[in-house]
Design a protein around this motif. Structure first.
Motif, PDB file in Angstrom:
ATOM      1  N   GLU A 101       0.708  -1.262   0.012  1.00 17.64           N
ATOM      2  CA  GLU A 101       0.012  -0.041  -0.075  1.00 17.64           C
ATOM      3  C   GLU A 101       0.788   1.172  -0.169  1.00 17.64           C
ATOM      4  N   SER A 102       0.234   2.326  -0.199  1.00 21.99           N
ATOM      5  CA  SER A 102       0.884   3.637  -0.194  1.00 21.99           C
ATOM      6  C   SER A 102       1.538   3.835   1.190  1.00 21.99           C
ATOM      7  N   GLY A 103       2.656   4.173   1.301  1.00 18.90           N
ATOM      8  CA  GLY A 103       3.363   4.399   2.415  1.00 18.90           C
ATOM      9  C   GLY A 103       4.218   3.342   2.893  1.00 18.90           C
ATOM     10  N   ASP A 104       4.015   2.072   2.509  1.00 16.76           N
ATOM     11  CA  ASP A 104       4.620   0.897   2.754  1.00 16.76           C
ATOM     12  C   ASP A 104       6.087   1.040   2.319  1.00 16.76           C
ATOM     13  N   THR A 105       7.280   0.236   3.085  1.00 19.39           N
ATOM     14  CA  THR A 105       8.298   0.205   2.575  1.00 19.39           C
ATOM     15  C   THR A 105       8.630  -1.287   2.164  1.00 19.39           C
ATOM     16  N   LEU A 106       9.283  -1.526   1.182  1.00 11.16           N
ATOM     17  CA  LEU A 106       9.901  -2.576   0.499  1.00 11.16           C
ATOM     18  C   LEU A 106      11.415  -2.729   0.773  1.00 11.16           C
ATOM     19  N   GLY A 107      11.837  -3.692   1.766  1.00 12.34           N
ATOM     20  CA  GLY A 107      13.511  -4.014   1.893  1.00 12.34           C
ATOM     21  C   GLY A 107      13.973  -4.640   0.716  1.00 12.34           C
ATOM     22  N   PHE A 108      15.553  -4.408   0.674  1.00  9.16           N
ATOM     23  CA  PHE A 108      16.157  -5.327  -0.172  1.00  9.16           C
ATOM     24  C   PHE A 108      17.668  -5.192   0.524  1.00  9.16           C
ATOM     25  N   ASP A 109      18.418  -6.167   0.162  1.00  3.01           N
ATOM     26  CA  ASP A 109      19.487  -6.479   0.677  1.00  3.01           C
ATOM     27  C   ASP A 109      20.564  -5.741  -0.459  1.00  3.01           C
ATOM     28  N   PRO A 110      21.345  -4.611  -0.004  1.00  4.54           N
ATOM     29  CA  PRO A 110      22.012  -3.996  -1.354  1.00  4.54           C
ATOM     30  C   PRO A 110      23.144  -4.813  -1.720  1.00  4.54           C
ATOM     31  N   ARG A 111      23.858  -5.635  -1.101  1.00  7.79           N
ATOM     32  CA  ARG A 111      24.736  -6.413  -1.516  1.00  7.79           C
ATOM     33  C   ARG A 111      24.243  -7.310  -2.672  1.00  7.79           C
ATOM     34  N   LEU A 112      23.015  -7.680  -2.968  1.00 11.70           N
ATOM     35  CA  LEU A 112      22.390  -8.655  -3.775  1.00 11.70           C
ATOM     36  C   LEU A 112      21.641  -8.057  -4.907  1.00 11.70           C
ATOM     37  N   HIS A 113      21.964  -6.967  -5.132  1.00 10.21           N
ATOM     38  CA  HIS A 113      21.149  -6.370  -6.119  1.00 10.21           C
ATOM     39  C   HIS A 113      21.771  -5.117  -6.845  1.00 10.21           C
ATOM     40  N   THR A 114      21.666  -4.822  -8.088  1.00  9.83           N
ATOM     41  CA  THR A 114      22.483  -3.754  -8.789  1.00  9.83           C
ATOM     42  C   THR A 114      21.343  -2.698  -9.042  1.00  9.83           C
ATOM     43  N   GLU A 115      22.040  -1.413  -9.327  1.00 14.35           N
ATOM     44  CA  GLU A 115      21.171  -0.236  -9.360  1.00 14.35           C
ATOM     45  C   GLU A 115      20.380  -0.445 -11.001  1.00 14.35           C
ATOM     46  N   PRO A 116      20.942  -0.775 -11.992  1.00 16.49           N
ATOM     47  CA  PRO A 116      19.968  -0.922 -13.221  1.00 16.49           C
ATOM     48  C   PRO A 116      19.100  -2.094 -13.087  1.00 16.49           C
ATOM     49  N   GLY A 117      19.303  -2.886 -11.992  1.00 16.14           N
ATOM     50  CA  GLY A 117      18.547  -4.250 -12.005  1.00 16.14           C
ATOM     51  C   GLY A 117      16.989  -3.721 -11.144  1.00 16.14           C
ATOM     52  N   LEU A 118      17.252  -2.584 -10.322  1.00 16.96           N
ATOM     53  CA  LEU A 118      16.250  -2.131  -9.225  1.00 16.96           C
ATOM     54  C   LEU A 118      15.654  -1.051  -9.872  1.00 16.96           C
ATOM     55  N   ALA A 119      16.151  -0.372 -10.929  1.00 13.68           N
ATOM     56  CA  ALA A 119      15.576   0.743 -11.369  1.00 13.68           C
ATOM     57  C   ALA A 119      14.063   1.015 -11.947  1.00 13.68           C
ATOM     58  N   PRO A 120      13.894  -0.024 -12.756  1.00 14.99           N
ATOM     59  CA  PRO A 120      12.551  -0.071 -13.181  1.00 14.99           C
ATOM     60  C   PRO A 120      11.534  -0.447 -12.118  1.00 14.99           C
ATOM     61  N   LEU A 121      11.901  -1.128 -11.276  1.00 15.88           N
ATOM     62  CA  LEU A 121      10.982  -1.524 -10.002  1.00 15.88           C
ATOM     63  C   LEU A 121      10.775  -0.383  -9.186  1.00 15.88           C
ATOM     64  N   LYS A 122      11.941   0.581  -8.811  1.00 11.90           N
ATOM     65  CA  LYS A 122      11.924   1.685  -8.057  1.00 11.90           C
ATOM     66  C   LYS A 122      10.888   2.352  -8.530  1.00 11.90           C
ATOM     67  N   GLN A 123      11.025   2.991  -9.804  1.00 16.91           N
ATOM     68  CA  GLN A 123      10.235   3.987 -10.523  1.00 16.91           C
ATOM     69  C   GLN A 123       8.702   3.675 -10.259  1.00 16.91           C
ATOM     70  N   ARG A 124       8.107   2.378 -10.491  1.00 20.90           N
ATOM     71  CA  ARG A 124       6.908   1.901 -10.391  1.00 20.90           C
ATOM     72  C   ARG A 124       6.466   2.088  -8.901  1.00 20.90           C
ATOM     73  N   LEU A 125       7.283   1.753  -7.838  1.00 24.53           N
ATOM     74  CA  LEU A 125       6.957   1.754  -6.687  1.00 24.53           C
ATOM     75  C   LEU A 125       6.721   3.247  -6.123  1.00 24.53           C
TER      76      LEU A 125
END
Length: 591
Positions: A101-125
Motif C-alpha cells: 500500500e502507499s506508505g509501505d516500505t519494501l526492503g532489500f539487501d543492497p549486496r544482492l542487487h544492482t542499480e540497473p536491476g532495481l531501477a524499473p521497479l523503483k520507478q513503479r513503486l
C-alpha cells in the motif's frame, strides 16, 4: 520446513519495520552459481533453480521464475502459501504494487542487487508511494540457524602454460585503458574478472573454479585484492608479487583505494552491487559507469587458451564417447535411468587428466523430460530408461586448460519419421552456424536466424538462445558475446568461444538439441571476414538423420566432421568405444 522459514521471515520484517522484502537467487558478486551460504531463495521457498526471486508483502509471498523452471517450481513449492509468477520486471512490479500500500516500505539487501536491476521497479513503486529501502543486514541471515559458513578455499596460481599471458602484462594492458578513460581505478566486481586478471583459480563455487574475490586495479598496474584469510598463502603471495596488496576485510578495500588517491573509479553497473556503490559514494569517489574492459578481454582467447581448449575437448570427447558407447547396453539393465546416466558420464570424465568438476549440473532428459529445456534430474524425477525413445544429455567439464559444454541427442530405439525430420532440421541449423562466413563487426543477433531457418520453414522454433560465450577454465556461461534473438550490440571477434546449440522440443514427447563449442577465427584469404572452427568432438546420431533433407554441402560437412571425430579420438578411447566410433562416424549417403 520452508513454511516455518517463511513465517520466521515475516516476523523478522516486522521487527525491521518494513512491509515487504526481496529475496533474489544470487550472491554479492552477481554469480550465476552461488555458494551454499547464499542459497537464501532455496532456504525460504524450497526452489533451487538457478534463476528466480521471491517477494514478500505483508502476509503474501510470490515466487517469480522464468519458463525454464515453471514445472520445477510447482513441484518444489508444494502446498506452501506461495504464488507462482513469471520472472519479468513488469510482473514483479505489478504484484508488489497490488500487495503493498502507499506508505509501505519494501526492503532489500543492497549486496544482492544492482542499480540497473532495481531501477524499473523503483520507478513503479515510487509512483505508488512505496519506498524501496536498502537494509543494513539481511533478515534471512539472522534467522537461518544452520546457515553454511561462507566458503574460504585456497586461491591457487593458474600457470602461464594455461593462461598464455602473465598477470603483470594483463594488468598493464587494462591500466592503459584506465589512463585513456582518465580514471584512477577500476572496480573488480567479481571472482571471474579477478581470476582472469591475476591468473588465479579456486573452488569456492560449484562448477565455477574461482576463489571469492573483488578488488581495485590502479593506473600504474598495481592492485588491491580481497580474499578470505584462509584463501591466502605464501605461494599465492609469491605468484601475485609486491604490486598486489591482499586484504581480508571488504571495508579495507575502500580504505586502500583512498590511500591510492582514487578519486574516480570505473565500475560496470551490471556487475557492481548497490552496497559497493554506497561505499564509494560515502567516500566522495566519483563513479564512471561502463562495461568492465576485462569482460571483453577475457572473452578473446589467446593462442595458448585456444590450444588448451582443443586439448581439453579431446579428453572430454573421449569421455563422452565412452559414455555414449556404453549407453545402449546400460539402458537394458534394471534400475538405469536419467540419474544413473549422469553418474556414468561423470565417472568417464573423472578418468580424464585434469578433470576438476562438471561445468554445470548435467541435463539428462529421457522422453518427456528431454522436452523441458533446462530440466535438472533429481532422484525423485529420474525416469527409468529403456531401449526405445529419445534421450538428451547436455553436460560439460572443467579442466585447467579449458571448459567444455556439449549436447547430444540419441535414439535408444527406432525413431519415428517426425522425430528424424525434427532432428535433421535442428542439424541443418547447426551446420548453418558452423559453416557461416561473416564480416568483422557482425553481432550474434545478426546470425541467429541461420540456425532457425529450417525449423521456421516447417513452422517450428525453439525458445532459447542459439549460443553463449564460454570461459577458459572459468564460467561455462560467459559474456559479452552470444548468439540469439536478443540484441547485444556485441560483435563476434577472433578468439571468442561460443556454443552452437539449436534445438526443438515437443512437449510430453522428446527434446532435441545438438550443441558444439566453436570459436571465431579470421577467414584465411578473405581480409575482414571471420568464420568458426569446431572444438567439440562427438558423433551426431546417424539414426536420427534423414539424409534426404540435407544438401550435398551439409552432407559433406557432416561426413568431414565425423571423420575428424574418429581420427582424433581413436587412440584416446577404449577398444569397445573405438569399434563403436567406427560405426557411429561411418559416412552417410542419400538413399
Amino acid at each position: 520446513m520452508s513454511q516455518e522459514n517463511l513465517q520466521a521471515l515475516q516476523r523478522a520484517l516486522v521487527e525491521q519495520q518494513v512491509q515487504g522484502f526481496l529475496v533474489p537467487r544470487c550472491d554479492e558478486y552477481q554469480n550465476e552459481y552461488v555458494p551454499a551460504a547464499d542459497e537464501r531463495l532455496a532456504w525460504l521457498t524450497g526452489f533451487d533453480g538457478s534463476a528466480g526471486l521471491a517477494a514478500l508483502a505483508h502476509t503474501h509471498t510470490a515466487l517469480f521464475v522464468d519458463g525454464r523452471y515453471t514445472l520445477q517450481a510447482q513441484q518444489q513449492i508444494g502446498d506452501q502459501p506461495i504464488e507462482q509468477q513469471s520472472l519479468a520486471t513488469a510482473d514483479i512490479a505489478n504484484w508488489l504494487c497490488n500487495a503493498l500500500e502507499s506508505g509501505d516500505t519494501l526492503g532489500f539487501d543492497p549486496r544482492l542487487h544492482t542499480e540497473p536491476g532495481l531501477a524499473p521497479l523503483k520507478q513503479r513503486l515510487n509512483e505508488q508511494g512505496i519506498e524501496l529501502r536498502a537494509l543494513d543486514t539481511n533478515p534471512i541471515d539472522q534467522i537461518w540457524p544452520d546457515r553454511p559458513a561462507p566458503p574460504s578455499g585456497a586461491a591457487l596460481p593458474h600457470p602461464q602454460i594455461f593462461t598464455g599471458e602473465d598477470s603483470q602484462s594483463k594488468r598493464q594492458r587494462i591500466a592503459e585503458e584506465l589512463k585513456q578513460r582518465q580514471q584512477q581505478a577500476l572496480w573488480l566486481a567479481n571472482p571471474e574478472v579477478c581470476a582472469w586478471l591475476f591468473n588465479i583459480r579456486g573452488s569456492d563455487i560449484p562448477h565455477l573454479p574461482v576463489a571469492l574475490s573483488m578488488g581495485f586495479l590502479y593506473q600504474d598496474g598495481s592492485a588491491t585484492l580481497y580474499l578470505a584469510a584462509d584463501a591466502n598463502s605464501e605461494a599465492l603471495q609469491k605468484h601475485l608479487g609486491s604490486d598486489i596488496e591482499v586484504v581480508h576485510d571488504k571495508d579495507s578495500l575502500f580504505s586502500a583505494a583512498e590511500r591510492q588517491h582514487a578519486q574516480s573509479v570505473w565500475a560496470d553497473p551490471q556487475l557492481t552491487n548497490c552496497w559497493t556503490l554506497q561505499q564509494l559514494r560515502a567516500r566522495d569517489i566519483q563513479i564512471q559507469f561502463s562495461r568492465d574492459p576485462i569482460t571483453a578481454a577475457k572473452a578473446r582467447k589467446n593462442a595458448t587458451e585456444l590450444e588448451g581448449s582443443r586439448a581439453a575437448h579431446v579428453r572430454d570427447g573421449a569421455a563422452l564417447c565412452e559414455f555414449l558407447a556404453a549407453l545402449p547396453e546400460a539402458v537394458i539393465q534394471q534400475n538405469f535411468g536419467e540419474m544413473e546416466a549422469v553418474q556414468l558420464l561423470r565417472s568417464k570424465r573423472e578418468q580424464r587428466e585434469g578433470f576438476t568438476d562438471d561445468s554445470f549440473d548435467s541435463i539428462s532428459g529421457y522422453r518427456s523430460n528431454g522436452a523441458i529445456v533446462h530440466y535438472r534430474v533429481t532422484p525423485e524425477s529420474s525416469l527409468p530408461m529403456a531401449a526405445e525413445g529419445i534421450y538428451l544429455i547436455d553436460s560439460g567439464g572443467q579442466y585447467p586448460d579449458g571448459t567444455t559444454d556439449v549436447t547430444r541427442t540419441v535414439a535408444l530405439g527406432a525413431p519415428s519419421e517426425s522425430a528424424r525430420d525434427h532432428f535433421t532440421r535442428v542439424l541443418k541449423g547447426h551446420i548453418a552456424i558452423a559453416t557461416l562466413k561473416f564480416p568483422a563487426g557482425t553481432c550474434g543477433e545478426q546470425i541467429d536466424a541461420f540456425a532457425r531457418k529450417s525449423l521456421w520453414d516447417a513452422g517450428l522454433d525453439y525458445a532459447h538462445g542459439t549460443g553463449h560465450g564460454v570461459g577458459s577454465f572459468l564460467s561455462v556461461h560467459e559474456g559479452p558475446q552470444r548468439i540469439g534473438k536478443v540484441t547485444t550490440n556485441v560483435a563476434l571477434e577472433a578468439g571468442m568461444i561460443v556454443s552452437n546449440e539449436p534445438g526443438f522440443y515437443l512437449t510430453g514427447e522428446y527434446g532435441i538439441r545438438i550443441e558444439n563449442l566453436i570459436f571465431v577465427k579470421e577467414r584465411e584469404g578473405f581480409p575482414g571476414f571471420l568464420e568458426f572452427e569446431d572444438l567439440t568432438l562427438a558423433p551426431i546420431d546417424r539414426q536420427l538423420i534423414n539424409a534426404d533433407l540435407l544438401s550435398d554441402a551439409e552432407l559433406l560437412w557432416l561426413n568431414d566432421y565425423h571423420d575428424k571425430v574418429r581420427t582424433t579420438l581413436a587412440n584416446a578411447v577404449d577398444e569397445h568405444t573405438r569399434d563403436w566410433l567406427t560405426e557411429a562416424t561411418a559416412p552417410i549417403t542419400k538413399e
